[in-house]
Design a protein around this motif. Sequence first.
Motif, PDB file in Angstrom:
ATOM      1  N   LEU A  67       5.385 -15.237  41.206  1.00  0.00           N
ATOM      2  CA  LEU A  67       6.497 -14.509  40.600  1.00  0.00           C
ATOM      3  C   LEU A  67       6.205 -14.118  39.155  1.00  0.00           C
ATOM      4  O   LEU A  67       6.607 -13.046  38.703  1.00  0.00           O
ATOM      5  CB  LEU A  67       7.784 -15.328  40.696  1.00  0.00           C
ATOM      6  CG  LEU A  67       8.290 -15.602  42.112  1.00  0.00           C
ATOM      7  CD1 LEU A  67       9.479 -16.565  42.074  1.00  0.00           C
ATOM      8  CD2 LEU A  67       8.657 -14.317  42.820  1.00  0.00           C
ATOM      9  N   ASP A  68       5.493 -14.982  38.431  1.00  0.00           N
ATOM     10  CA  ASP A  68       5.141 -14.654  37.045  1.00  0.00           C
ATOM     11  C   ASP A  68       4.202 -13.452  36.997  1.00  0.00           C
ATOM     12  O   ASP A  68       4.336 -12.585  36.139  1.00  0.00           O
ATOM     13  CB  ASP A  68       4.502 -15.858  36.348  1.00  0.00           C
ATOM     14  CG  ASP A  68       5.496 -16.972  36.102  1.00  0.00           C
ATOM     15  OD1 ASP A  68       6.700 -16.683  35.938  1.00  0.00           O
ATOM     16  OD2 ASP A  68       5.075 -18.152  36.072  1.00  0.00           O
ATOM     17  N   ARG A  69       3.245 -13.392  37.912  1.00  0.00           N
ATOM     18  CA  ARG A  69       2.314 -12.265  37.952  1.00  0.00           C
ATOM     19  C   ARG A  69       3.051 -10.971  38.286  1.00  0.00           C
ATOM     20  O   ARG A  69       2.802  -9.931  37.693  1.00  0.00           O
ATOM     21  CB  ARG A  69       1.225 -12.542  38.991  1.00  0.00           C
ATOM     22  CG  ARG A  69       0.220 -11.441  39.201  1.00  0.00           C
ATOM     23  CD  ARG A  69      -0.742 -11.284  38.023  1.00  0.00           C
ATOM     24  NE  ARG A  69      -1.421 -12.520  37.735  1.00  0.00           N
ATOM     25  CZ  ARG A  69      -2.730 -12.711  37.797  1.00  0.00           C
ATOM     26  NH1 ARG A  69      -3.514 -11.726  38.148  1.00  0.00           N
ATOM     27  NH2 ARG A  69      -3.250 -13.874  37.494  1.00  0.00           N
ATOM     28  N   LEU A  70       3.978 -11.041  39.242  1.00  0.00           N
ATOM     29  CA  LEU A  70       4.759  -9.867  39.609  1.00  0.00           C
ATOM     30  C   LEU A  70       5.615  -9.404  38.434  1.00  0.00           C
ATOM     31  O   LEU A  70       5.664  -8.219  38.114  1.00  0.00           O
ATOM     32  CB  LEU A  70       5.632 -10.159  40.832  1.00  0.00           C
ATOM     33  CG  LEU A  70       6.488  -9.012  41.352  1.00  0.00           C
ATOM     34  CD1 LEU A  70       5.653  -7.788  41.703  1.00  0.00           C
ATOM     35  CD2 LEU A  70       7.305  -9.471  42.565  1.00  0.00           C
ATOM     36  N   ARG A  71       6.262 -10.345  37.765  1.00  0.00           N
ATOM     37  CA  ARG A  71       7.097 -10.010  36.605  1.00  0.00           C
ATOM     38  C   ARG A  71       6.265  -9.318  35.532  1.00  0.00           C
ATOM     39  O   ARG A  71       6.646  -8.267  35.001  1.00  0.00           O
ATOM     40  CB  ARG A  71       7.755 -11.269  36.035  1.00  0.00           C
ATOM     41  CG  ARG A  71       8.676 -10.988  34.848  1.00  0.00           C
ATOM     42  CD  ARG A  71       9.163 -12.277  34.176  1.00  0.00           C
ATOM     43  NE  ARG A  71       8.100 -13.214  33.847  1.00  0.00           N
ATOM     44  CZ  ARG A  71       7.191 -13.043  32.868  1.00  0.00           C
ATOM     45  NH1 ARG A  71       7.216 -11.961  32.125  1.00  0.00           N
ATOM     46  NH2 ARG A  71       6.283 -13.962  32.641  1.00  0.00           N
ATOM     47  N   ALA A  72       5.091  -9.868  35.237  1.00  0.00           N
ATOM     48  CA  ALA A  72       4.233  -9.285  34.210  1.00  0.00           C
ATOM     49  C   ALA A  72       3.736  -7.895  34.623  1.00  0.00           C
ATOM     50  O   ALA A  72       3.719  -6.964  33.810  1.00  0.00           O
ATOM     51  CB  ALA A  72       3.052 -10.211  33.932  1.00  0.00           C
ATOM     52  N   ALA A  73       3.336  -7.744  35.883  1.00  0.00           N
ATOM     53  CA  ALA A  73       2.817  -6.457  36.369  1.00  0.00           C
ATOM     54  C   ALA A  73       3.885  -5.369  36.303  1.00  0.00           C
ATOM     55  O   ALA A  73       3.577  -4.206  36.047  1.00  0.00           O
ATOM     56  CB  ALA A  73       2.300  -6.602  37.794  1.00  0.00           C
ATOM     57  N   LEU A  74       5.135  -5.754  36.519  1.00  0.00           N
ATOM     58  CA  LEU A  74       6.223  -4.782  36.519  1.00  0.00           C
ATOM     59  C   LEU A  74       6.871  -4.615  35.148  1.00  0.00           C
ATOM     60  O   LEU A  74       7.691  -3.719  34.953  1.00  0.00           O
ATOM     61  CB  LEU A  74       7.297  -5.186  37.534  1.00  0.00           C
ATOM     62  CG  LEU A  74       6.844  -5.250  38.991  1.00  0.00           C
ATOM     63  CD1 LEU A  74       7.987  -5.724  39.873  1.00  0.00           C
ATOM     64  CD2 LEU A  74       6.295  -3.923  39.453  1.00  0.00           C
ATOM     65  N   GLY A  75       6.533  -5.510  34.224  1.00  0.00           N
ATOM     66  CA  GLY A  75       7.174  -5.458  32.915  1.00  0.00           C
ATOM     67  C   GLY A  75       8.657  -5.774  32.996  1.00  0.00           C
ATOM     68  O   GLY A  75       9.454  -5.279  32.205  1.00  0.00           O
ATOM     69  N   ALA A  76       9.017  -6.613  33.949  1.00  0.00           N
ATOM     70  CA  ALA A  76      10.430  -6.955  34.175  1.00  0.00           C
ATOM     71  C   ALA A  76      10.823  -8.178  33.345  1.00  0.00           C
ATOM     72  O   ALA A  76       9.987  -9.012  33.015  1.00  0.00           O
ATOM     73  CB  ALA A  76      10.662  -7.245  35.656  1.00  0.00           C
ATOM     74  N   ARG A  77      12.092  -8.266  33.035  1.00  0.00           N
ATOM     75  CA  ARG A  77      12.603  -9.441  32.325  1.00  0.00           C
ATOM     76  C   ARG A  77      12.622 -10.658  33.241  1.00  0.00           C
ATOM     77  O   ARG A  77      12.354 -11.774  32.806  1.00  0.00           O
ATOM     78  CB  ARG A  77      14.010  -9.178  31.795  1.00  0.00           C
ATOM     79  CG  ARG A  77      14.070  -8.220  30.633  1.00  0.00           C
ATOM     80  CD  ARG A  77      15.487  -8.105  30.068  1.00  0.00           C
ATOM     81  NE  ARG A  77      16.508  -7.927  31.082  1.00  0.00           N
ATOM     82  CZ  ARG A  77      16.919  -6.740  31.543  1.00  0.00           C
ATOM     83  NH1 ARG A  77      16.388  -5.639  31.079  1.00  0.00           N
ATOM     84  NH2 ARG A  77      17.852  -6.656  32.460  1.00  0.00           N
ATOM     85  N   SER A  78      12.973 -10.430  34.519  1.00  0.00           N
ATOM     86  CA  SER A  78      13.051 -11.556  35.456  1.00  0.00           C
ATOM     87  C   SER A  78      12.679 -11.116  36.862  1.00  0.00           C
ATOM     88  O   SER A  78      12.961  -9.984  37.263  1.00  0.00           O
ATOM     89  CB  SER A  78      14.461 -12.165  35.461  1.00  0.00           C
ATOM     90  OG  SER A  78      15.390 -11.234  35.965  1.00  0.00           O
ATOM     91  N   VAL A  79      12.023 -12.019  37.588  1.00  0.00           N
ATOM     92  CA  VAL A  79      11.724 -11.852  39.004  1.00  0.00           C
ATOM     93  C   VAL A  79      11.946 -13.203  39.665  1.00  0.00           C
ATOM     94  O   VAL A  79      11.379 -14.205  39.237  1.00  0.00           O
ATOM     95  CB  VAL A  79      10.273 -11.370  39.251  1.00  0.00           C
ATOM     96  CG1 VAL A  79       9.962 -11.352  40.733  1.00  0.00           C
ATOM     97  CG2 VAL A  79      10.035  -9.999  38.633  1.00  0.00           C
ATOM     98  N   ASP A  80      12.784 -13.203  40.677  1.00  0.00           N
ATOM     99  CA  ASP A  80      13.091 -14.437  41.406  1.00  0.00           C
ATOM    100  C   ASP A  80      13.048 -14.158  42.900  1.00  0.00           C
ATOM    101  O   ASP A  80      13.129 -12.995  43.323  1.00  0.00           O
ATOM    102  CB  ASP A  80      14.496 -14.939  41.046  1.00  0.00           C
ATOM    103  CG  ASP A  80      14.616 -15.312  39.587  1.00  0.00           C
ATOM    104  OD1 ASP A  80      13.944 -16.272  39.163  1.00  0.00           O
ATOM    105  OD2 ASP A  80      15.392 -14.636  38.867  1.00  0.00           O
TER     106      ASP A  80
END
Length: 154
Positions: A67-80
């Motif tokens: 989830l951290d990798r996805l959040r960083a790749a998308l530039g999102a504040r949160s991914v859960d």
Amino acid sequence: MSDHVSRRFLDDQSIAYSVILHPPRWSSRAIAAVAHVCGADMIKPVMVKIEDRLGMAIIAADRRVDLDRLRAALGARSVDLADEWEFKDRFPDCETGAMPPFGHLYSIPVYADVCLRERSGVAFSAGAHHETIRLRGEDFLRLVRARWICGLAC
């Protein structure tokens, strides 16, 4: 056999595939075992919540979404991880948890692990807990309409 959107989609695209019927199973690993598919070739969609919208992460069944990798790749504040109640109505032709990896058919963005590009073949749930579809990797790559992310799975 049931006629879920994934099979209609493959038929409309003139894609060769096989359907494996098996006793109902509720996890991708269990399906891989009963359908005699290598865990790395069995792929699973994992529903995620990217800030306030749904997304679908496609990874090998023997992995977990980073989830951290996805959040960083998308530039999102949160991914859960999304809760089942948040997405079950988005797949009206599928049993809950047996949706195919073609989120674009349901207006859901798809993010896929780059390692899936190396598969000569893939298998995935066909909309029901007792049906698995198997197709060539190159056909999957052509149809999935995903944003490819390196290291999405761990």
